[in-house]
Design a protein around this motif. Sequence first.
Motif, short mmCIF file in Angstrom:
data_model
loop_
_atom_site.label_atom_id
_atom_site.label_comp_id
_atom_site.label_asym_id
_atom_site.label_seq_id
_atom_site.Cartn_x
_atom_site.Cartn_y
_atom_site.Cartn_z
N VAL A 137 0.86 -1.19 0.00
CA VAL A 137 0.00 0.00 0.00
C VAL A 137 0.89 1.24 0.00
N ILE A 138 0.47 2.27 -0.73
CA ILE A 138 1.20 3.54 -0.75
C ILE A 138 0.76 4.37 0.45
N LEU A 139 1.75 4.86 1.19
CA LEU A 139 1.49 5.70 2.36
C LEU A 139 1.86 7.14 2.05
N LEU A 140 1.12 8.06 2.65
CA LEU A 140 1.41 9.49 2.55
C LEU A 140 1.69 10.02 3.94
N HIS A 141 2.86 10.63 4.11
CA HIS A 141 3.23 11.27 5.37
C HIS A 141 3.26 12.78 5.17
N ALA A 142 2.55 13.50 6.04
CA ALA A 142 2.68 14.95 6.04
C ALA A 142 4.06 15.32 6.58
N MET A 143 4.69 16.31 5.97
CA MET A 143 6.05 16.69 6.36
C MET A 143 6.13 18.18 6.70
N LYS A 144 7.17 18.51 7.45
CA LYS A 144 7.43 19.90 7.80
C LYS A 144 8.25 20.56 6.70
N TRP A 145 7.97 21.85 6.48
CA TRP A 145 8.80 22.64 5.57
C TRP A 145 10.14 22.94 6.24
#
Length: 321
Positions: free
Chosen positions: A159-167
């Motif tokens: 499964v493809i996962l999406l992680h929110a990241m910090k700028w």
Amino acid sequence: MPRPVWSGAISFGLVTIPIKVLPATENHSISFHQYHLEDMSRVRTRKVCEIDGKQLTSAEIGKGYEVSKDTIVAVTDAELDEMPLPTAKAIEIAAFVPYESVDPIRIGEGYYLQADGQVAAKPYTLLRKALERNSKAAVAKFAWHGRERLGLLRVQSGVILLHAMKWDDEVRDPQQLAPKAVDVSDEEIDRAVLLIDSMTADGIAGQDWATDRYTEALEQLINSKAGGKKPPKPDEEEAPAGGQVLDLMAALQESVSKAQAARGESGGSGDSGGSGKNATVHEMPKKRAAKKTTAKKSAAKKSTAKKTAAGRKTAPKKRGA
């Protein structure tokens, strides 16, 4: 299965993959309400208009930006959705990077990306297998909750996962927090590495220590009080000796011995020098005591030798008489 929190598409060059975004984690923390201690009545937060004092519902509340003290610009959800932003309804992949190059401090909440419909199955699988084959992660941009975000796409269990990241500007510089330069010997580093090896595990999942003991204790507290019983008392643990200065090497070796004992390993190989002796925190005072005893014995031997020599000198005089 949790409900989707967002729907859109992955923009992969000229390829578009319709997807649904689902939460990848759950929150099992126990939440509390606020109560009035005098009569245990519920304390609630109410949204009230400052002008007429009327309590408002969610449908009566909108977004606004205060340009000045007397000027507020109202912004609707429809205007936000219609902004000319490529990432408003798409997760746009910008580049591919080695996963090891991403600083973990930048990685935030994780979400599962589900292919939306049969049309998305093939391009979804194509992107997943391409990421698996070259061991890369995709850096993407997307717009959620009124702002554009940086994201990281990776593959786990098909499964493809999406992680929110910090700028970049959201991560503080830690250099000012680093301690001043101190001298650490190679032997101390080797002993610390040995301790790390003794505490190394195959992973986090399924370990005895990978449990939330605070939530378990909180549940016991609530259940006891709800049943009219006294809360359970904590187990008494031996308090560390205060004001005692420990030798760093001895403390490291004792930690290695305890870690090896917890894993069912023998502590005979704990010494990095290969002597097979396990040092403890109390070993150094014992060695000093042994030196004093040896010194006393040697002094006694010298005095005995002197007396014997004196006796040997007087013996010929008696024979002569």
